[in-house]
Every structure is written in structure tokens, then in C-alpha cells.
Design an enzyme around this catalytic site. Structure first.
Site, PDB file in Angstrom:
ATOM      1  N   GLU A 173       0.074  -5.204  -6.009  1.00 43.80           N
ATOM      2  CA  GLU A 173       0.065  -4.336  -6.830  1.00 43.80           C
ATOM      3  C   GLU A 173       0.883  -3.697  -7.259  1.00 43.80           C
ATOM      4  O   GLU A 173       0.710  -3.803  -8.910  1.00 43.80           O
ATOM      5  CB  GLU A 173      -1.304  -3.825  -6.362  1.00 43.80           C
ATOM      6  CG  GLU A 173      -1.932  -3.082  -7.138  1.00 43.80           C
ATOM      7  CD  GLU A 173      -3.008  -1.672  -7.031  1.00 43.80           C
ATOM      8  OE1 GLU A 173      -3.303  -0.076  -6.766  1.00 43.80           O
ATOM      9  OE2 GLU A 173      -3.650  -2.436  -5.702  1.00 43.80           O
ATOM     10  N   ASP A 174       1.866  -3.025  -7.020  1.00 45.03           N
ATOM     11  CA  ASP A 174       2.865  -2.313  -7.272  1.00 45.03           C
ATOM     12  C   ASP A 174       3.544  -2.912  -8.336  1.00 45.03           C
ATOM     13  O   ASP A 174       3.775  -2.572  -9.278  1.00 45.03           O
ATOM     14  CB  ASP A 174       3.290  -1.770  -5.759  1.00 45.03           C
ATOM     15  CG  ASP A 174       4.591  -0.643  -6.230  1.00 45.03           C
ATOM     16  OD1 ASP A 174       3.964   0.260  -7.039  1.00 45.03           O
ATOM     17  OD2 ASP A 174       5.929  -0.757  -5.952  1.00 45.03           O
ATOM     18  N   SER A 175       4.026  -3.982  -7.886  1.00 44.55           N
ATOM     19  CA  SER A 175       5.003  -4.683  -8.476  1.00 44.55           C
ATOM     20  C   SER A 175       4.403  -5.584 -10.129  1.00 44.55           C
ATOM     21  O   SER A 175       5.692  -5.888 -11.028  1.00 44.55           O
ATOM     22  CB  SER A 175       6.089  -5.941  -7.728  1.00 44.55           C
ATOM     23  OG  SER A 175       5.239  -6.909  -6.995  1.00 44.55           O
ATOM     24  N   ARG A 193       4.535 -10.279  -6.891  1.00 46.75           N
ATOM     25  CA  ARG A 193       4.149  -9.990  -6.338  1.00 46.75           C
ATOM     26  C   ARG A 193       3.229  -8.510  -5.864  1.00 46.75           C
ATOM     27  O   ARG A 193       3.501  -7.923  -6.023  1.00 46.75           O
ATOM     28  CB  ARG A 193       4.246 -10.579  -4.757  1.00 46.75           C
ATOM     29  CG  ARG A 193       4.993  -9.302  -3.928  1.00 46.75           C
ATOM     30  CD  ARG A 193       5.233 -10.346  -2.579  1.00 46.75           C
ATOM     31  NE  ARG A 193       5.771  -9.075  -1.279  1.00 46.75           N
ATOM     32  CZ  ARG A 193       6.612  -8.919  -0.223  1.00 46.75           C
ATOM     33  NH1 ARG A 193       7.501 -10.386  -0.217  1.00 46.75           N
ATOM     34  NH2 ARG A 193       6.275  -8.399   0.430  1.00 46.75           N
ATOM     35  N   ASP A 232       0.624  -1.541   0.722  1.00 49.98           N
ATOM     36  CA  ASP A 232      -0.395  -0.267   0.522  1.00 49.98           C
ATOM     37  C   ASP A 232       1.271   1.354  -0.210  1.00 49.98           C
ATOM     38  O   ASP A 232       0.131   2.341  -0.848  1.00 49.98           O
ATOM     39  CB  ASP A 232      -0.781  -0.446   1.122  1.00 49.98           C
ATOM     40  CG  ASP A 232      -1.977  -1.732   0.866  1.00 49.98           C
ATOM     41  OD1 ASP A 232      -2.102  -1.693   0.330  1.00 49.98           O
ATOM     42  OD2 ASP A 232      -2.315  -1.390   1.931  1.00 49.98           O
TER      43      ASP A 232
END
Length: 406
Positions: free
Chosen positions: A293-295, A291, A34
């Protein structure tokens, strides 16, 4: 009703004066994903002229994610009550984190004497079909500290009927100008004679992965075309869950050392790196196992083959999210490639029979640097043709201000 995706004016790419001040509220649930999304968004908005305050309850990971900070971004500790701060022009609560009630009350008070702050609930990324119908929906506040205000739901996504994917200006140009050897050398990674067409460089960044030991066995025990036992795969292992699991596997295999070679597999354990350095590693690798969202988004913009591990949920709902993503991502992929990709993506997320891994992996390996790579690059180009998340947010907020909506 679905969000109107045809604004009355061209997309807003820079911050207009009336929307200069932004507050982003973030709670760190676990794994820092997040915070990673919120920091990238704050930095992106600031780069377009915004003054951003990032209110976060645990900013400790920024010490290695973004040690140099960013011009125009002020990181502040989450306080409750937060009664003495003037609300920003645009207020983003990330992932339904609920800003402090006293701050929301001041938002409502500001709306009584001037333009209402634009209040946006930035949701998690999903490819599920219902996202298009929920994106842009209003949630009028009929009671509580925000009475009289309207909160708007904003969904990142993969189609033009959503808010798009986070992508700061110039990202793809920087990627195209990137030199792989420079990044690897800076981190002490030397491929040497193994940097040849039969060799693959992979990055592993995951949660606890039940399939990982069997996959590592496949890489280590891969057949060799030469008698000199040339390394076939170099695996860059990120700190945390991945390092713990790989170390345990090494112990089981009787291997040791900081950068051991186990059969056809060389292992390199990474330190914590900045977001900028992480992006460069994604650009450098032939396969990215990522893994959250961001990556995922950063791996998509890398334009390299990838496998995505979703956050595992006990009710198995992550399988539905994976299926929706694969439907969107592989909609133009030839069946000969899409079938093994769906199979291995499912196995990587606990869907299917783990005993099928050797078969589906052997079907994908020859495609890694040719068909799989070309398919991934073409998909990335399609998504790059859509508005990015920050531009969509700016366009939305400007339109709301023009229409007099709060």
C-alpha cells in the site's frame, strides 16, 4: 448507509485546538508496510499542528525509514496493559489492530465526563466497490472495555466517497522541483552516456516474484540499435526479496559484481533508504515496480508509469483487488494502452499465462516514455483534485465533535 461526503463546513486542513492530541496504534505484521503508512500519517498530522503519539510493537524499521524523527511525533512502545495514559482527542487503530483493553476502558471513562475520544479504525487501501458503502460506518460498542463508545470505519480510497489517499501538503510541488541527477548522484548512481531517450531507469521493490527471472531476461536480452552494446535499462534494486531474487538470477546468468551489466541491463543494488529518499527515487525513475500500500500511493504521486505487486494471498483474493484497482485506474485510458497494461499487471500478480510476457511487454515498451507516461500523469492529476487522507480524517473528526458523536 454510505458515508456522507458533503460536510457541513469546508474541509479542515489544519488541526483545530479541540483535536490537537492524536494517538495512532500500529502493529507490524510483516514487511513494515503498516509502519510505513502509520509513520507517514503521523508525520503529516504533526505537520498540520497535531501532537501525535505513535504506539507501535516494533519500531526498528524507523531507524532507516525516518532516522531523524519528526517534530510533533512521539514514538512509543506498544504496552499492554496501557492503563496509565490519558486518551487522546482522536484515537486511530490502524488496520484493526485493537488498542490495549485498559486504554480503551480509559477512553470510555473519559467519555463519561467530557467529549468522547474520536475512535477510528483506519482500514487498508482498496478500490473495491464495497469500500464506498462501508466508509464512515459506525460500530457501537455494546460490551467490553469500550462499552458506550462508537468506533468508526475509515477507508482510504480512490473516489470522493472514500477517505482519499495519503498526501502531505506540498508533496507535488517538491516533486516538480526535484532534480533527478541530484538524487542519483547522492546514491552513487551515474547513468553517463546512457541517459538518453532509448534508456530507461527502473526501480524494483517487490515481494518474491515468480515472473521476475523471465522479465529480467527480457531486459537483458533486449535488441540493440547500436553495435556498441549500449545499456538500454538501469534497474535500481531495493534490499530484501528483490535483491535476493536478482542475485539468484545473476548467478544463473553467470554475472557478478556490485553493479554488473548483463546484456542490455545494468543493475544497481540500493541500501535501505529513508522514506524521503525513496520518494525521490520514485520521482527519478521512468518505471516503478512497487509492492503493498505505502509504496503504491507514493508511486501514484510520482506520476510515473508503474506496476503494482499486491500482497499475494493463497485464496487468490488479491486478483479481485487488482481488478478493482485497474478498473478505477484505467477508466479513462485508451483501449490500445489499457489492454496490454491489464495483461502485464495481471501477469505481475500471477494472473494469466506467463508465456504471454514477451508479447505484452513488447507492446508496452514503446509506450513507456510517451503514452504510458502521459496517461499516468493525467490520472495522478485527477486524484490530486480530491481531498487527501489526513484532511479527510481532520474533517471527519471535527464534524463528529460538532455533532456530539463519539
Amino acid at each position: 448507509m454510505p458515508a456522507d461526503t458533503t460536510p457541513a463546513f469546508p474541509p479542515v486542513l489544519t488541526v483545530p485546538p479541540a483535536l490537537r492530541r492524536w494517538d495512532v496504534f500500529c502493529r507490524v505484521i510483516d514487511n513494515h508496510g503498516d509502519l510505513g503508512v502509520c509513520w507517514r500519517l503521523a508525520r503529516d498530522l504533526a505537520g498540520r499542528g497535531a501532537q501525535v503519539r505513535l504506539w507501535v510493537d516494533d519500531a526498528s524499521a524507523l531507524a532507516w525509514m525516518a532516522p531523524d524523527g519528526a517534530p510533533g511525533v512521539q514514538v512509543l512502545p506498544w504496552r499492554d496493559p496501557l492503563a496509565d495514559e490519558t486518551p487522546a482527542d482522536v484515537v486511530i487503530e490502524a488496520f484493526g489492530c485493537d488498542p490495549p483493553a485498559t486504554y480503551v476502558a480509559r477512553m470510555a471513562a473519559a467519555a463519561a465526563t467530557g467529549p468522547a475520544p474520536q475512535w477510528i479504525n483506519l482500514e487498508y487501501l482498496s478500490a473495491e466497490p464495497h469500500v464506498e458503502s462501508l466508509h464512515g460506518l459506525a460500530s457501537p460498542q455494546w460490551s467490553g472495555p469500550g462499552r458506550g463508545l462508537t468506533k468508526w470505519f475509515f477507508f482510504p480510497g480512490f473516489t470522493p466517497a472514500t477517505g482519499g489517499l495519503l498526501r502531505e501538503p506540498g508533496l507535488l510541488a517538491r516533486r516538480d522541483a526535484h532534480h533527478r541527477a541530484t538524487t542519483l548522484t547522492r546514491l552513487g548512481i551515474h547513468l553517463g552516456a546512457d541517459d538518453h531517450p532509448d534508456h530507461a531507469l527502473m526501480l524494483l521493490f517487490g515481494y518474491t516474484q515468480p515472473l521476475l527471472p523471465a522479465w529480467l531476461d527480457l531486459l537483458a536480452d533486449a535488441p540493440h540499435e547500436r553495435d556498441d552494446r549500449r545499456v538500454r535499462t538501469t534497474l535500481l534494486v531495493t534490499p530484501g526479496y528483490s535483491t535476493q531474487q536478482v542475485r539468484a538470477w545473476m548467478h544463473q546468468r553467470g554475472a557478478s559484481g556490485p553493479g554488473p551489466v548483463v546484456g542490455a541491463l545494468r543493475l544497481h543494488f540500493l541500501p535501505h533508504v529513508t522514506q524521503v529518499e525513496f520518494d525521490r527515487l520514485l520521482w527519478a525513475s521512468d518505471l516503478n515496480l512497487v509492492r503493498g500500500e505505502d509504496s503504491l500511493v507514493r508511486a501514484l504521486w510520482a506520476g510515473r508509469p508503474l506496476l503494482w505487486q499486491l500482497y499475494p494471498q493463497e485464496d487468490g483474493i488479491h486478483a479481485d483487488k487488482l481488478a478493482a484497482f485497474l478498473d478505477v485506474a484505467l477508466d479513462q485510458t485508451p483501449p490500445a494502452l489499457a489492454t496490454p497494461l491489464r495483461a502485464v499487471a495481471g501477469l505481475w500478480n500471477g494472473v494469466g499465462n506467463p508465456a504471454d510476457l514477451p508479447r505484452v511487454w513488447s507492446a508496452l515498451w514503446p509506450a513507456l516514455q510517451v503514452a504510458w507516461g502521459a496517461d499516468t500523469a493525467a490520472r495522478q492529476q485527477r486524484w490530486a483534485g480530491q481531498p487527501d487522507l489526513a484532511s479527510s480524517l481532520l474533517t471527519w473528526a471535527a464534524r463528529q465533535r460538532t455533532d456530539g458523536l463519539g
